[in-house]
Structures are given as structure tokens and as C-alpha cells.
Design an enzyme around this catalytic site. Structure first.
Site, PDB file in Angstrom:
ATOM      1  N   ARG A  76       5.275   6.032   1.502  1.00 22.25           N
ATOM      2  CA  ARG A  76       6.557   5.860   2.193  1.00 22.25           C
ATOM      3  C   ARG A  76       7.170   7.224   2.488  1.00 22.25           C
ATOM      4  O   ARG A  76       7.005   8.176   1.731  1.00 22.25           O
ATOM      5  CB  ARG A  76       7.521   5.029   1.336  1.00 22.25           C
ATOM      6  CG  ARG A  76       7.191   3.541   1.308  1.00 22.25           C
ATOM      7  CD  ARG A  76       8.232   2.745   0.538  1.00 22.25           C
ATOM      8  NE  ARG A  76       8.264   3.128  -0.854  1.00 22.25           N
ATOM      9  CZ  ARG A  76       9.126   3.950  -1.420  1.00 22.25           C
ATOM     10  NH1 ARG A  76      10.119   4.477  -0.707  1.00 22.25           N
ATOM     11  NH2 ARG A  76       9.057   4.245  -2.692  1.00 22.25           N
TER      12      ARG A  76
ATOM     13  N   TYR B  26       1.103   3.248   7.191  1.00 24.15           N
ATOM     14  CA  TYR B  26       1.073   3.007   5.744  1.00 24.15           C
ATOM     15  C   TYR B  26       1.997   1.857   5.324  1.00 24.15           C
ATOM     16  O   TYR B  26       3.138   1.765   5.795  1.00 24.15           O
ATOM     17  CB  TYR B  26       1.459   4.294   4.971  1.00 24.15           C
ATOM     18  CG  TYR B  26       1.729   3.973   3.514  1.00 24.15           C
ATOM     19  CD1 TYR B  26       0.664   3.779   2.629  1.00 24.15           C
ATOM     20  CD2 TYR B  26       3.024   3.777   3.051  1.00 24.15           C
ATOM     21  CE1 TYR B  26       0.902   3.413   1.318  1.00 24.15           C
ATOM     22  CE2 TYR B  26       3.268   3.408   1.740  1.00 24.15           C
ATOM     23  CZ  TYR B  26       2.203   3.227   0.872  1.00 24.15           C
ATOM     24  OH  TYR B  26       2.445   2.843  -0.416  1.00 24.15           O
TER      25      TYR B  26
ATOM     26  N   LYS C  52       9.419  -3.796   2.490  1.00 25.70           N
ATOM     27  CA  LYS C  52      10.605  -3.010   2.126  1.00 25.70           C
ATOM     28  C   LYS C  52      11.691  -3.117   3.195  1.00 25.70           C
ATOM     29  O   LYS C  52      12.876  -3.195   2.888  1.00 25.70           O
ATOM     30  CB  LYS C  52      10.224  -1.547   1.917  1.00 25.70           C
ATOM     31  CG  LYS C  52       9.130  -1.331   0.907  1.00 25.70           C
ATOM     32  CD  LYS C  52       9.518  -1.801  -0.467  1.00 25.70           C
ATOM     33  CE  LYS C  52       8.367  -1.610  -1.438  1.00 25.70           C
ATOM     34  NZ  LYS C  52       8.738  -1.937  -2.812  1.00 25.70           N
TER      35      LYS C  52
ATOM     36  N   HIS D 146      14.375  -5.049  -5.904  1.00 28.75           N
ATOM     37  CA  HIS D 146      13.030  -4.480  -6.108  1.00 28.75           C
ATOM     38  C   HIS D 146      12.562  -4.886  -7.509  1.00 28.75           C
ATOM     39  O   HIS D 146      12.529  -4.079  -8.428  1.00 28.75           O
ATOM     40  CB  HIS D 146      13.136  -2.958  -5.981  1.00 28.75           C
ATOM     41  CG  HIS D 146      11.822  -2.245  -5.876  1.00 28.75           C
ATOM     42  ND1 HIS D 146      11.685  -0.914  -6.200  1.00 28.75           N
ATOM     43  CD2 HIS D 146      10.595  -2.656  -5.460  1.00 28.75           C
ATOM     44  CE1 HIS D 146      10.431  -0.530  -5.995  1.00 28.75           C
ATOM     45  NE2 HIS D 146       9.749  -1.564  -5.555  1.00 28.75           N
TER      46      HIS D 146
ATOM     47  N   SER E  47       9.331   2.567  -7.790  1.00 32.77           N
ATOM     48  CA  SER E  47       7.966   2.483  -7.277  1.00 32.77           C
ATOM     49  C   SER E  47       6.983   3.171  -8.225  1.00 32.77           C
ATOM     50  O   SER E  47       7.254   4.271  -8.716  1.00 32.77           O
ATOM     51  CB  SER E  47       7.894   3.141  -5.903  1.00 32.77           C
ATOM     52  OG  SER E  47       8.775   2.485  -5.023  1.00 32.77           O
TER      53      SER E  47
ATOM     54  N   CYS F  38       6.156   2.394 -11.226  1.00 33.85           N
ATOM     55  CA  CYS F  38       6.657   2.496 -12.598  1.00 33.85           C
ATOM     56  C   CYS F  38       6.395   1.226 -13.399  1.00 33.85           C
ATOM     57  O   CYS F  38       7.050   0.992 -14.419  1.00 33.85           O
ATOM     58  CB  CYS F  38       8.134   2.866 -12.607  1.00 33.85           C
ATOM     59  SG  CYS F  38       8.408   4.564 -12.065  1.00 33.85           S
TER      60      CYS F  38
ATOM     61  N   ASP G  30       6.965  -7.396  -6.915  1.00 35.96           N
ATOM     62  CA  ASP G  30       7.665  -6.280  -6.255  1.00 35.96           C
ATOM     63  C   ASP G  30       9.073  -6.630  -5.774  1.00 35.96           C
ATOM     64  O   ASP G  30       9.942  -5.779  -5.807  1.00 35.96           O
ATOM     65  CB  ASP G  30       6.829  -5.779  -5.066  1.00 35.96           C
ATOM     66  CG  ASP G  30       7.235  -4.385  -4.600  1.00 35.96           C
ATOM     67  OD1 ASP G  30       7.331  -3.482  -5.457  1.00 35.96           O
ATOM     68  OD2 ASP G  30       7.480  -4.200  -3.393  1.00 35.96           O
TER      69      ASP G  30
ATOM     70  N   ARG H 296      -3.985   1.898  -2.853  1.00 35.52           N
ATOM     71  CA  ARG H 296      -3.457   0.544  -3.096  1.00 35.52           C
ATOM     72  C   ARG H 296      -4.507  -0.526  -2.855  1.00 35.52           C
ATOM     73  O   ARG H 296      -5.425  -0.348  -2.052  1.00 35.52           O
ATOM     74  CB  ARG H 296      -2.283   0.280  -2.136  1.00 35.52           C
ATOM     75  CG  ARG H 296      -1.119   1.268  -2.271  1.00 35.52           C
ATOM     76  CD  ARG H 296       0.027   0.664  -3.002  1.00 35.52           C
ATOM     77  NE  ARG H 296       1.054   1.633  -3.395  1.00 35.52           N
ATOM     78  CZ  ARG H 296       2.152   1.283  -4.062  1.00 35.52           C
ATOM     79  NH1 ARG H 296       2.379   0.035  -4.386  1.00 35.52           N
ATOM     80  NH2 ARG H 296       3.036   2.198  -4.422  1.00 35.52           N
TER      81      ARG H 296
HETATM   82  N1  LIG Z   1       1.607   4.474 -19.776  1.00 38.27           N
HETATM   83  C1  LIG Z   1       1.865   3.354 -19.111  1.00 38.27           C
HETATM   84  N2  LIG Z   1       1.584   3.291 -17.797  1.00 38.27           N
HETATM   85  C2  LIG Z   1       1.849   2.142 -17.149  1.00 38.27           C
HETATM   86  C3  LIG Z   1       2.404   1.010 -17.800  1.00 38.27           C
HETATM   87  N3  LIG Z   1       2.557   0.023 -16.878  1.00 38.27           N
HETATM   88  C4  LIG Z   1       2.113   0.529 -15.707  1.00 38.27           C
HETATM   89  N4  LIG Z   1       1.677   1.809 -15.857  1.00 38.27           N
HETATM   90  C5  LIG Z   1       1.072   2.667 -14.811  1.00 38.27           C
HETATM   91  O1  LIG Z   1       2.051   2.960 -13.843  1.00 38.27           O
HETATM   92  C6  LIG Z   1       1.478   3.010 -12.532  1.00 38.27           C
HETATM   93  C7  LIG Z   1       2.230   2.113 -11.574  1.00 38.27           C
HETATM   94  O2  LIG Z   1       2.269   0.802 -12.066  1.00 38.27           O
HETATM   95  P1  LIG Z   1       2.553  -0.476 -11.150  1.00 38.27           P
HETATM   96  O3  LIG Z   1       2.671  -1.632 -12.087  1.00 38.27           O
HETATM   97  O4  LIG Z   1       1.536  -0.567 -10.099  1.00 38.27           O
HETATM   98  O5  LIG Z   1       3.934  -0.064 -10.468  1.00 38.27           O
HETATM   99  P2  LIG Z   1       4.940  -0.893  -9.540  1.00 38.27           P
HETATM  100  O6  LIG Z   1       6.274  -0.753 -10.168  1.00 38.27           O
HETATM  101  O7  LIG Z   1       4.433  -2.263  -9.312  1.00 38.27           O
HETATM  102  O8  LIG Z   1       4.884  -0.031  -8.197  1.00 38.27           O
HETATM  103  P3  LIG Z   1       5.226  -0.281  -6.644  1.00 38.27           P
HETATM  104  O9  LIG Z   1       4.182  -1.204  -6.100  1.00 38.27           O
HETATM  105  O10 LIG Z   1       5.105   1.116  -6.088  1.00 38.27           O
HETATM  106  O11 LIG Z   1       6.610  -0.778  -6.495  1.00 38.27           O
HETATM  107  C8  LIG Z   1       0.030   2.597 -12.682  1.00 38.27           C
HETATM  108  O12 LIG Z   1      -0.760   3.761 -12.665  1.00 38.27           O
HETATM  109  C9  LIG Z   1      -0.012   1.928 -14.028  1.00 38.27           C
HETATM  110  O13 LIG Z   1      -1.280   2.052 -14.635  1.00 38.27           O
HETATM  111  C10 LIG Z   1       2.689   1.104 -19.205  1.00 38.27           C
HETATM  112  O14 LIG Z   1       3.163   0.165 -19.850  1.00 38.27           O
HETATM  113  N5  LIG Z   1       2.407   2.289 -19.796  1.00 38.27           N
HETATM  114  O1  LIG Z   2       6.259   0.074  -0.148  1.00 43.14           O
HETATM  115  C1  LIG Z   2       5.180   0.480  -0.541  1.00 43.14           C
HETATM  116  O2  LIG Z   2       4.429   1.145   0.184  1.00 43.14           O
HETATM  117  C2  LIG Z   2       4.692   0.130  -1.906  1.00 43.14           C
HETATM  118  C3  LIG Z   2       5.750  -0.176  -2.872  1.00 43.14           C
HETATM  119  O3  LIG Z   2       5.841  -1.261  -3.413  1.00 43.14           O
HETATM  120  C4  LIG Z   2       6.745   0.861  -3.183  1.00 43.14           C
HETATM  121  O4  LIG Z   2       6.644   1.991  -2.714  1.00 43.14           O
HETATM  122  O5  LIG Z   2       7.663   0.546  -3.964  1.00 43.14           O
HETATM  123 MN   LIG Z   3       7.656  -1.466  -4.691  1.00 47.22          MN
END
Ligand SMILES: Nc1nc2c(ncn2[C@@H]2O[C@H](COP(=O)(O)OP(=O)(O)OP(=O)(O)O)[C@@H](O)[C@H]2O)c(=O)[nH]1
Ligand SMILES: O=C([O-])CC(=O)C(=O)O
Ligand SMILES: [Mn+2]
Length: 655
Positions: free
Chosen positions: A116, A255, A264, A284, A306, A308, A331, A435
Site C-alpha cells: 500500500r 497491488y 481497504k 480493521h 497491518s 501484526c 481483516d 501475500r
Molecule cells: N512473534 C509472533 N509473530 C506473529 C504472531 N502472530 C502473527 N505473527 C507474524 O506477524 C506477521 C503478520 O501476521 P498476520 O496475521 O498476517 O497479520 P495481519 O494483521 O492479518 O496483516 P494484514 O493482512 O496486513 O492486515 C506474520 O509474519 C506472522 O507470522 C505472534 O503471535 N507472535
Molecule cells: O491492504 C492490503 O494490501 C493488505 C492488508 O490487509 C493491509 O495492508 O492491512
Molecule cells: Mn489489513
């Protein structure tokens, strides 16, 4: 795909004033004044278009008139269409068909189009104040003039796809419809996974249902005979939102978050503005269903910035015996009051667009199982020699040879068979923001209610961020207002999900900083008004978590992933009045004995460090919190300023 609309020089040409029979002749409002070039053919009405809606037909015609595609295609969501799209993407070299998974594809983007672009994202409200201090703002008339010039001829040599879609359930009241116009097959294929795409949206629009106009062009017109590139895009990028007229204009990027406009742009930025007007919340957040060993069910929603941890928490495989987690969304959550006075959440999406790195059988087995079923598009991951994909964290040991996300040879030690250094040496094989895009129906632990129009009643809301220091593993807010304060002041290290520096701590209110469609202080006031709109007992309880606190050597203090179930179990204990806690200056925190630690061998000192509330660290946050509220300006509600003063007082008292 239905009705390939031939260029107007051949068939399907109708006079501009040839109105659709049986429709009123009222002039639909124009969204802009197209730049007219003489001798340009008119696309005034589109012959066999599968809709009669005059506003939609007019808009499609205007966009075609401006962008000048070779042809217009109405997307219908059929299986045949999917086969055609993916075949064409493979032929074009955009997709590589994988042999390791059925009906799955790997795709690499232009290296400059991987995330993004927050600095190119604009909230174009008529009044600058409505965009607030956290958003980029440009006057809507000026933005439209700029972008109209960019769109002029921008689809030359390409196909213009009209994608009718619905965010959330078709039977939701009202159904939340949209139409995305785009000039890439990649976006059409991804939208078909991420949203409910189909002609049913046009039937509802024909029946008078409102819909969001979402215009997207990669900004890469082709001259006659010019060969295409696998990932067309433009260095100039604009992701613009017109909340007052519920419209989105996106240009230059292919993207995910910049181009799949249902996600989003619609479900967060435009929907947050709608939600403010109508008294609900567009957030979110993941949504999960938690069942205790006693069989009691609680639904949780959680907002983390994001990359996290939302996808991971949403489909977590609990390590505590007897607990089950089922997924509703990973999400985005839309939350409205039900007739019972509780907040009910539903997931407007239909797929996952998940972060690949870190996803593996140990960390997120349910995501791996979802992917293994196929029907998945992987973007910017590495390709294995046997037609599979790989990314950092998928397995402990990388394969001996890969094709990296820049399509270069890659080996674990960075050298080729003769020991010579490779161009890819020292860089990850997959982009950190690579992704997977997978239908949500493939999640093996999907809760059946994911597909209900009403959603589920929410018992608890979790806020969280990625902080190496200061923020404890979990804490509970004192009440709704304190919970809103915790959400308003989430701090998190930036990630690769957006372009720019990674690892910089910033404030991210409710994890919505990049996704707010209006003024941040007004948004916080809206959250407070939601709390005042029902009985306090009916409101979700609010918690704050941090899986990412580290020791002096940089190691995570808490094992995370499946072990996060222990934190969820404590949260349920708090909801049910069975779990103990220590009252601290920042909220109620479990003592080590309040967590169920059966079957885990945790160093007690590390656990204590993960849970610690260090007053010196928190005092160091106070000036940052004041600075943050100052930045948001006068629209920050007085009740939240009061929360900040009360926090400062508690930290002074209990040194
Ligand atoms: N150390 C640690 N890393 C974590 C944990 N949960 C997730 N992660 C890592 O954090 C990164 C992002 O995790 P996602 O669950 O994909 O994040 P999201 O919040 O869904 O992200 P968006 O799709 O960008 O909104 C990945 O590399 C995971 O492996 C956790 O409990 N501990
Ligand atoms: O919007 C995207 O490209 C992926 C996503 O979930 C974020 O960034 O929070
Ligand atoms: Mn997101």
C-alpha cells in the site's frame, strides 16, 4: 464473462440519446466532466450490457469514453470466466501455474509496486477539515481534474472489465454493493476471490439498491502492436476517495490494498464514513468464535495494524486443551447494533489476502491447509523447482534452490553451484509483504456463521500492536471509555504492508490510521457515541494485547501463535468473572498464576517480563501520547483527554 462489447466502430453502436426502454429519462448525475478529444468514438450506451440501470450504464460509458480500452467486458463470476482469466494471465506471463497445488498461481509484481502507498492515498472530502490531520487531502474537484487527465486514454490497448460485487452477505439489509472498473485480469481474478462477484449485484442495482463506484486503472496504455509486460503499473500513483459521493478512483498500482477496491478503499475508508453517518462501525478487525471446554461460545473482534497478527489469531490452533477457535474474518469487521442492543459483527470479505512470510505448519497450520486446497493466487513469493511456493518462515530450512520474487536464482548461502555470489545474495527469497489470496471457504476451521447476514454478537474487542517494549502481553480496560482510549492510543512498529520505513513506532488509532475515511478525532467521538447508544452491560469488554514484546537480545518474550489461546482463555475468564487480575495504572493485567499454563514450559522470568507494567517505561509514553492528541487537534473528545490526565495521575501516584 458475458457480452464482450465490441468497439463502437463495429457493432453495438447506439445513438447517445437512445435510452433504455421502460426507464425514466432523468439525467443521472455526472461524476466528472470527461476531457473530450475530437474524433473520439462515443460509448454512449453499451448494447448487450447485463444491466438496465441508467446511472451504471452512463458511468461505464463515460469511463470507456475517457480511458479508451479496446473492449469492455462485464464480469459475471462464472467458473468458465475464472478459467478464461487464469488462462489469459498464464499466457501473458503474469501468472505461473503451480503444479504443487490445484488451480493455483504465482505472480510477481513490478518491484516498485509491492505494498500500500499511504503517501499516495487521499481522502478528498469537500471540506478539508473532514479528512482530518492524519489523511492526505486534496480538493475533490482538483483531484478529479488531475486524475481525469491521467485516465485519459489510460486503458488503450487493454480490456476494461466491469466487476459487479457485494461486500458482505447478499441478503444483508441493505446489501453493500459496488462496481469496480479495472484494466487488469489480476485485479478481476483477485476480486473474484476476495469479494462476492456476480450478476446478482446488477440485479440488485437494477432494483434500485445503492452502490459504490470504484474506478481502477494501472495507468499503462499500450500503443498499437506494443507488447505488454507481466505487471503493468505506473510510477505515478493515486489512491483517491470521495467519501461524500461514495466513490473511489485508483490509478497506477496493481497491488492488493491499492487496487482491489472492495477491501481497504470501500470496506474501510468509504464504509467508515457511511458508518459514522448511520451509527455503526467499519473496522480493521478479525472476527473469531471461541468455544470454552464447557461449551460456552464467545465471539471476539480484534484490531491490530497491518501485518501484526490478525490472520494468525483469526485461525489459531489453540494449544490449551478443550478450547476451539473458528474463523469468521481475518481483516475487516462491520459492526452494527442488533435488536438485542449488542454489537453484531460480520465480515464483508469472501477471501483472505494474507501475509505469506511467517506462515508455516508450526505457526499457522490452518492457513497452510487452506492454501493446500488450491484456488490460490500467490504474489511476490519464491518459486520452488518442483512448481510450489516458498517464503521465509514456511519451513525452518529453505530449499536448496529457489526462484526469488524478482525471478532470480536464489540459494540459502547466496552462491551458485560454482560458489559464485548470486545477485539475490543477502536478500529474502520472498518479499516481506508477499501475500496469498485464498477463498475463505477453504479455511478448515471456518465458523458456519461467517456467511450469515446478521453476523455474530461480539463479547470482547481486542486492540493490539507490535511493540518491543512497554506494552504488556494483555490488559483489560476499566470500561468502554478507557477501552476507546486504549484503541485511540495503539502504538505499533510499521511493517512492510505499506511502503516506507519499517520498524518505526507510530500511533495507529484502532489500527485504522491508514484506513480512516474522515477526521480521526471525529472517529474517536463516534466510538464514544457507540458506547453511549446501548446499556453498558451489552457492550463488548475491551482488552489490549501485545504478542511482540522482546528481551534484551531481541527474542520474543511470549511464544505467540497457538499459545495466544492462553490469553484468549484468560479474556473469557474475565468475561465470565472467573479469572483473576492485578489492577495496574494501565489496566487489569493477569498475574502469572491467572494464566492457564498447563503443558507449556515457560521461563517464569520471561513470562513476568512479558506481563510487566513498568512505570518508567509508561511515563516515557506520556509525552508521546500528549503529542499524538495534540496532532489530532481539537476534535479529540474531552473524555479521552481526561483519560490521558487520569493515566498520568495514576503513573505519578504509584511510582
Ligand atoms: N512473534 C509472533 N509473530 C506473529 C504472531 N502472530 C502473527 N505473527 C507474524 O506477524 C506477521 C503478520 O501476521 P498476520 O496475521 O498476517 O497479520 P495481519 O494483521 O492479518 O496483516 P494484514 O493482512 O496486513 O492486515 C506474520 O509474519 C506472522 O507470522 C505472534 O503471535 N507472535
Ligand atoms: O491492504 C492490503 O494490501 C493488505 C492488508 O490487509 C493491509 O495492508 O492491512
Ligand atoms: Mn489489513
Amino acid at each position: 464473462m458475458t457480452a464482450l462489447i465490441d468497439p463502437p466502430t463495429r457493432l453495438n453502436r447506439r445513438a447517445p440519446d437512445d435510452r433504455v426502454p421502460g426507464r425514466p429519462d432523468a439525467e443521472p448525475e455526472r461524476s466528472w466532466t470527461p476531457v473530450r478529444v475530437t474524433a473520439r468514438p462515443r460509448w454512449a450506451t453499451l448494447g448487450p450490457a447485463p444491466t438496465h440501470d441508467p446511472a451504471l450504464l452512463r458511468w461505464v460509458a463515460e469511463v470507456a469514453d475517457l480511458t479508451r480500452p479496446d473492449r469492455v467486458v462485464w464480469v459475471d463470476g462464472s467458473d468458465r470466466e475464472w478459467a478464461e482469466l487464469t488462462d489469459r494471465l498464464v499466457e501473458a506471463g503474469t501468472f505461473t501455474r503451480l503444479t504443487a497445488y490445484p488451480d493455483s498461481y504465482r505472480c510477481v509484481s513490478d518491484p516498485g509496486d509491492v505494498a500500500r502507498v499511504e503517501d499516495r492515498t487521499f481522502i478528498c472530502s469537500p471540506d478539508r477539515r473532514d479528512a482530518g490531520p492524519t489523511n492526505n487531502w486534496v480538493d475533490p474537484v482538483a483531484m478529479k481534474a488531475t486524475m481525469t487527465a491521467l485516465y485519459d486514454g489510460s486503458m488503450r490497448g487493454r480490456t476494461m472489465f466491469v466487476v459487479p460485487f457485494c461486500m458482505g452477505h447478499w441478503d444483508a439489509q441493505p446489501p453493500m454493493l459496488g462496481v469496480e472498473i479495472t484494466d487488469t485480469e489480476y485485479v478481476v481474478a483477485s476480486m473474484r476471490i476476495m469479494t462476492r462477484v456476480g450478476l446478482r449485484a446488477l440485479e440488485l442495482i437494477d432494483g434500485g439498491a445503492p452502490w459504490v463506484k470504484a474506478l481502477h486503472s494501472v495507468g499503462a496504455p499500450l500503443a498499437p502492436g506494443e507488447a505488454d509486460v507481466p505487471w503493468p503499473c505506473n510510477e505515478v500513483k493515486y489512491i483517491s476517495h470521495f467519501p461524500a459521493e461514495r466513490a473511489i478512483w485508483s490509478y497506477g498500482s496493481g497491488y492488493g490494498g491499492n487496487a482491489l477496491l472492495g477491501k481497504k478503499c470501500y470496506a474501510l475508508r468509504i464504509a467508515s464514513a457511511i458508518a459514522r453517518d448511520e451509527g455503526w462501525l467499519a473496522e480493521h478487525m478479525l472476527i473469531l468464535k471461541l468455544t470454552s471446554p464447557q461449551g460456552r461460545v464467545h465471539h471476539l473482534a480484534a484490531a491490530f495494524p497491518s501485518a501484526c497478527g490478525k490472520t494468525n489469531l483469526a485461525m489459531l490452533a489453540p494449544t490449551v486443551p478443550g478450547w476451539t477457535v473458528e474463523t469468521l474474518g481475518d481483516d475487516i469487521a462491520w459492526m452494527r447494533f442488533g435488536p438485542d442492543g449488542r454489537l453484531w459483527a460480520s465480515n464483508p470479505e469472501y477471501g483472505l489476502f494474507g501475509v505469506a512470510p511467517g506462515t508455516g505448519w508450526r505457526t499457522n497450520p490452518n492457513a497452510m491447509r487452506a492454501i493446500a486446497q488450491g484456488h490460490t493466487v500467490f504474489t511476490n513469493v519464491a518459486l520452488t523447482d518442483d512448481g510450489g511456493v516458498w517464503w521465509e518462515g514456511m519451513t525452518d530450512e529453505p530449499p536448496a534452490h529457489l526462484t526469488d520474487w524478482r525471478d532470480r536464482d536464489w540459494t540459502p548461502d547466496g552462491t551458485d553451484a560454482d560458489g559464485r555470489p548470486l545477485d539475490s545474495a543477502g536478500s529474502p527469497a520472498a518479499h516481506p509483504n508477499s501475500r496469498f489470496c485464498t477463498p475463505i471457504r477453504q479455511v478448515p476451521v471456518l465458523a458456519p456463521e461467517y456467511d450469515s447476514p446478521e453476523g455474530v454478537p461480539i463479547s470482547a474487542i481486542l486492540f493490539g500492536g507490535r511493540r518491543r517494549t512497554t506494552v504488556p502481553l494483555v490488559l483489560q480496560a476499566r470500561d468502554w471509555t478507557h477501552g476507546v482510549f486504549l484503541g485511540a492510543t495503539i502504538s505499533s512498529e510499521t511493517t512492510a504492508a505499506a511502503t516506507g520505513q519499517v520498524g518505526v513506532v507510530r500511533r495507529d488509532p484502532m489500527a485504522m490510521l491508514p484506513f480512516l475515511g474522515y477526521d480521526a478525532g471525529d472517529y474517536l467521538a463516534h466510538w464514544l457515541s457507540i458506547g453511549a447508544a446501548t446499556a453498558p452491560d451489552l457492550l463488548p469488554r475491551v482488552f489490549h494485547v501485545n504478542w511482540f514484546r522482546r528481551d534484551a537480545d531481541g527474542g520474543f518474550l511470549w511464544p505467540g501463535f497457538g499459545e495466544n489461546a492462553r490469553v484468549l482463555a484468560w479474556i473469557v475468564g474475565r468475561l465470565e468473572g472467573t479469572a483473576g487480575a492485578v489492577d495496574t495504572a494501565v489496566g487489569a493485567v493477569p498475574g502469572p498464576a491467572d494464566l492457564d499454563l498447563t503443558g507449556i514450559d515457560l521461563d517464569p522470568d520471561r513470562l513476568a517480563a512479558a506481563l510487566a507494567v513498568d512505570h518508567d517505561e509508561w511515563r516515557a509514553e506520556l509525552p508521546l501520547l500528549r503529542e499524538w492528541f495534540d496532532r489530532l487537534g481539537p476534535s479529540v473528545p474531552a473524555a479521552l483527554q481526561q483519560q490521558l490526565r487520569a493515566l498520568a495521575d495514576r503513573l505519578e501516584d504509584g511510582s
